[in-house]
Design a protein around this motif. Structure first.
Motif, PDB file in Angstrom:
ATOM      1  N   THR A  41      19.919 -13.071   9.853  1.00 33.53           N
ATOM      2  CA  THR A  41      18.979 -11.974   9.850  1.00 33.53           C
ATOM      3  C   THR A  41      18.628 -11.511   8.688  1.00 33.53           C
ATOM      4  O   THR A  41      19.898 -11.054   7.939  1.00 33.53           O
ATOM      5  CB  THR A  41      19.426 -10.936  10.886  1.00 33.53           C
ATOM      6  OG1 THR A  41      19.442 -11.359  12.112  1.00 33.53           O
ATOM      7  CG2 THR A  41      18.491  -9.733  11.088  1.00 33.53           C
ATOM      8  N   GLN A  42      17.611 -11.154   8.062  1.00 31.97           N
ATOM      9  CA  GLN A  42      17.373 -10.483   6.856  1.00 31.97           C
ATOM     10  C   GLN A  42      16.683  -9.202   7.083  1.00 31.97           C
ATOM     11  O   GLN A  42      15.587  -9.364   7.488  1.00 31.97           O
ATOM     12  CB  GLN A  42      16.491 -11.646   5.897  1.00 31.97           C
ATOM     13  CG  GLN A  42      16.315 -10.892   4.404  1.00 31.97           C
ATOM     14  CD  GLN A  42      15.693 -11.809   3.562  1.00 31.97           C
ATOM     15  OE1 GLN A  42      14.969 -12.650   3.908  1.00 31.97           O
ATOM     16  NE2 GLN A  42      15.794 -11.619   2.151  1.00 31.97           N
ATOM     17  N   GLU A  43      17.030  -8.257   6.282  1.00 32.39           N
ATOM     18  CA  GLU A  43      16.374  -6.877   6.709  1.00 32.39           C
ATOM     19  C   GLU A  43      15.493  -6.461   5.436  1.00 32.39           C
ATOM     20  O   GLU A  43      14.855  -5.530   5.343  1.00 32.39           O
ATOM     21  CB  GLU A  43      17.490  -5.828   6.900  1.00 32.39           C
ATOM     22  CG  GLU A  43      18.296  -6.116   8.427  1.00 32.39           C
ATOM     23  CD  GLU A  43      19.026  -5.178   8.667  1.00 32.39           C
ATOM     24  OE1 GLU A  43      19.064  -3.889   8.263  1.00 32.39           O
ATOM     25  OE2 GLU A  43      19.703  -5.408   9.535  1.00 32.39           O
ATOM     26  N   ILE A  44      15.672  -7.277   4.063  1.00 33.11           N
ATOM     27  CA  ILE A  44      14.979  -6.811   3.060  1.00 33.11           C
ATOM     28  C   ILE A  44      14.150  -7.790   2.591  1.00 33.11           C
ATOM     29  O   ILE A  44      14.755  -9.242   2.580  1.00 33.11           O
ATOM     30  CB  ILE A  44      15.812  -6.281   1.862  1.00 33.11           C
ATOM     31  CG1 ILE A  44      16.724  -5.255   2.456  1.00 33.11           C
ATOM     32  CG2 ILE A  44      15.065  -6.146   0.753  1.00 33.11           C
ATOM     33  CD1 ILE A  44      17.854  -4.803   1.482  1.00 33.11           C
ATOM     34  N   GLN A  45      12.818  -7.679   2.268  1.00 33.74           N
ATOM     35  CA  GLN A  45      12.058  -8.861   1.949  1.00 33.74           C
ATOM     36  C   GLN A  45      12.331  -9.333   0.359  1.00 33.74           C
ATOM     37  O   GLN A  45      12.603  -8.153  -0.321  1.00 33.74           O
ATOM     38  CB  GLN A  45      10.608  -8.516   2.309  1.00 33.74           C
ATOM     39  CG  GLN A  45       9.989  -7.473   1.492  1.00 33.74           C
ATOM     40  CD  GLN A  45      10.051  -6.235   1.930  1.00 33.74           C
ATOM     41  OE1 GLN A  45      10.659  -5.842   2.705  1.00 33.74           O
ATOM     42  NE2 GLN A  45       9.548  -5.294   1.479  1.00 33.74           N
ATOM     43  N   ASP A  46      11.887 -10.349   0.074  1.00 34.69           N
ATOM     44  CA  ASP A  46      11.697 -10.738  -1.421  1.00 34.69           C
ATOM     45  C   ASP A  46      10.784 -10.074  -2.219  1.00 34.69           C
ATOM     46  O   ASP A  46       9.801  -9.759  -1.428  1.00 34.69           O
ATOM     47  CB  ASP A  46      11.732 -12.337  -1.451  1.00 34.69           C
ATOM     48  CG  ASP A  46      12.945 -13.188  -0.901  1.00 34.69           C
ATOM     49  OD1 ASP A  46      13.976 -12.475  -0.768  1.00 34.69           O
ATOM     50  OD2 ASP A  46      12.784 -14.142  -0.491  1.00 34.69           O
ATOM     51  N   VAL A  47      10.821 -10.115  -3.448  1.00 36.40           N
ATOM     52  CA  VAL A  47       9.591  -9.312  -4.124  1.00 36.40           C
ATOM     53  C   VAL A  47       8.404 -10.578  -4.213  1.00 36.40           C
ATOM     54  O   VAL A  47       8.444 -11.654  -4.459  1.00 36.40           O
ATOM     55  CB  VAL A  47       9.950  -8.991  -5.577  1.00 36.40           C
ATOM     56  CG1 VAL A  47       8.959  -8.482  -6.583  1.00 36.40           C
ATOM     57  CG2 VAL A  47      11.205  -8.090  -5.517  1.00 36.40           C
ATOM     58  N   ASN A  48       7.231  -9.937  -3.919  1.00 35.84           N
ATOM     59  CA  ASN A  48       6.226 -10.810  -3.960  1.00 35.84           C
ATOM     60  C   ASN A  48       5.256 -10.297  -4.968  1.00 35.84           C
ATOM     61  O   ASN A  48       4.539  -9.318  -4.754  1.00 35.84           O
ATOM     62  CB  ASN A  48       5.302 -10.996  -2.519  1.00 35.84           C
ATOM     63  CG  ASN A  48       4.206 -11.813  -2.894  1.00 35.84           C
ATOM     64  OD1 ASN A  48       3.640 -12.316  -3.697  1.00 35.84           O
ATOM     65  ND2 ASN A  48       3.658 -11.883  -1.673  1.00 35.84           N
ATOM     66  N   THR A  49       5.212 -10.998  -6.194  1.00 37.54           N
ATOM     67  CA  THR A  49       4.404 -10.414  -7.294  1.00 37.54           C
ATOM     68  C   THR A  49       2.743 -10.457  -7.151  1.00 37.54           C
ATOM     69  O   THR A  49       2.063 -10.026  -7.584  1.00 37.54           O
ATOM     70  CB  THR A  49       4.911 -11.109  -8.485  1.00 37.54           C
ATOM     71  OG1 THR A  49       4.443 -12.292  -8.443  1.00 37.54           O
ATOM     72  CG2 THR A  49       6.199 -10.517  -8.905  1.00 37.54           C
ATOM     73  N   ASN A  50       2.590 -11.434  -6.051  1.00 40.43           N
ATOM     74  CA  ASN A  50       1.136 -11.499  -5.839  1.00 40.43           C
ATOM     75  C   ASN A  50       0.701 -10.720  -4.434  1.00 40.43           C
ATOM     76  O   ASN A  50      -0.244 -11.054  -3.876  1.00 40.43           O
ATOM     77  CB  ASN A  50       0.937 -13.017  -5.607  1.00 40.43           C
ATOM     78  CG  ASN A  50      -0.766 -13.235  -5.450  1.00 40.43           C
ATOM     79  OD1 ASN A  50      -1.387 -12.773  -6.256  1.00 40.43           O
ATOM     80  ND2 ASN A  50      -0.982 -14.404  -4.766  1.00 40.43           N
ATOM     81  N   PHE A  51       1.372  -9.718  -3.791  1.00 40.97           N
ATOM     82  CA  PHE A  51       1.408  -9.148  -2.689  1.00 40.97           C
ATOM     83  C   PHE A  51      -0.181  -8.529  -2.633  1.00 40.97           C
ATOM     84  O   PHE A  51      -0.590  -8.483  -1.568  1.00 40.97           O
ATOM     85  CB  PHE A  51       2.540  -8.068  -2.473  1.00 40.97           C
ATOM     86  CG  PHE A  51       2.394  -7.409  -0.919  1.00 40.97           C
ATOM     87  CD1 PHE A  51       2.598  -8.039   0.016  1.00 40.97           C
ATOM     88  CD2 PHE A  51       1.768  -6.282  -0.829  1.00 40.97           C
ATOM     89  CE1 PHE A  51       2.547  -7.563   1.121  1.00 40.97           C
ATOM     90  CE2 PHE A  51       1.514  -5.639   0.294  1.00 40.97           C
ATOM     91  CZ  PHE A  51       1.921  -6.182   1.472  1.00 40.97           C
ATOM     92  N   ALA A  52      -0.445  -7.987  -3.721  1.00 46.92           N
ATOM     93  CA  ALA A  52      -1.872  -7.117  -3.641  1.00 46.92           C
ATOM     94  C   ALA A  52      -2.915  -8.081  -3.353  1.00 46.92           C
ATOM     95  O   ALA A  52      -3.773  -7.774  -2.672  1.00 46.92           O
ATOM     96  CB  ALA A  52      -2.138  -6.420  -4.991  1.00 46.92           C
ATOM     97  N   ALA A  53      -2.841  -9.348  -3.917  1.00 42.65           N
ATOM     98  CA  ALA A  53      -3.837 -10.382  -3.628  1.00 42.65           C
ATOM     99  C   ALA A  53      -3.749 -11.200  -2.101  1.00 42.65           C
ATOM    100  O   ALA A  53      -4.583 -11.355  -1.597  1.00 42.65           O
ATOM    101  CB  ALA A  53      -3.878 -11.417  -4.701  1.00 42.65           C
ATOM    102  N   ASP A  54      -2.346 -11.318  -1.728  1.00 50.32           N
ATOM    103  CA  ASP A  54      -2.211 -12.221  -0.330  1.00 50.32           C
ATOM    104  C   ASP A  54      -1.842 -11.447   0.613  1.00 50.32           C
ATOM    105  O   ASP A  54      -1.703 -11.970   1.912  1.00 50.32           O
ATOM    106  CB  ASP A  54      -1.359 -13.406  -0.873  1.00 50.32           C
ATOM    107  CG  ASP A  54      -0.007 -13.176  -1.275  1.00 50.32           C
ATOM    108  OD1 ASP A  54       0.382 -12.176  -1.011  1.00 50.32           O
ATOM    109  OD2 ASP A  54       0.591 -14.225  -1.896  1.00 50.32           O
ATOM    110  N   GLN A  55      -1.237 -10.298   0.371  1.00 49.51           N
ATOM    111  CA  GLN A  55      -0.803  -9.365   1.555  1.00 49.51           C
ATOM    112  C   GLN A  55       0.530 -10.092   2.270  1.00 49.51           C
ATOM    113  O   GLN A  55       0.531  -9.901   3.421  1.00 49.51           O
ATOM    114  CB  GLN A  55      -1.774  -8.963   2.618  1.00 49.51           C
ATOM    115  CG  GLN A  55      -2.952  -8.144   2.053  1.00 49.51           C
ATOM    116  CD  GLN A  55      -2.471  -6.933   1.635  1.00 49.51           C
ATOM    117  OE1 GLN A  55      -2.084  -5.914   2.569  1.00 49.51           O
ATOM    118  NE2 GLN A  55      -2.377  -6.456   0.385  1.00 49.51           N
TER     119      GLN A  55
END
Length: 77
Positions: free
Chosen positions: A22-36
């Motif tokens: 179980t993972q409660e913290i997501q990885d950093v997505n440097t492209n989040f603004a573009a791909d959500q």
């Protein structure tokens, strides 16, 4: 894609009712603004599985309790 925060992601192998991780913290997505996309990963010990076809399922649950499951089949030799 959800406007609500993800509470956690659980990983299951071969339809087991017990999560292998179980993972409660997501990885950093440097492209989040573009791909959500929220990015999650887990380290799972598969050494107790027999050779052959298996399925890993990942279930993301948001803060409201809504969830979505995806799965992927893999082969051990």
């Amino acid at each position: 894609i959800s406007n609500l925060s993800i509470r956690y992601v659980q990983f299951f192998v071969d339809a087991s009712p017990t999560a292998v991780a179980t993972q409660e913290i997501q990885d950093v997505n440097t492209n989040f603004a573009a791909d959500q996309k929220w990015l999650y990963h887990a380290t799972v010990n598969l050494s107790n599985l027999a050779d052959g076809s298996h399925t890993i399922s990942m279930t993301a649950t948001d803060v409201s309790g809504a969830f979505q499951t995806v799965q992927q089949t893999f082969q051990l030799n």
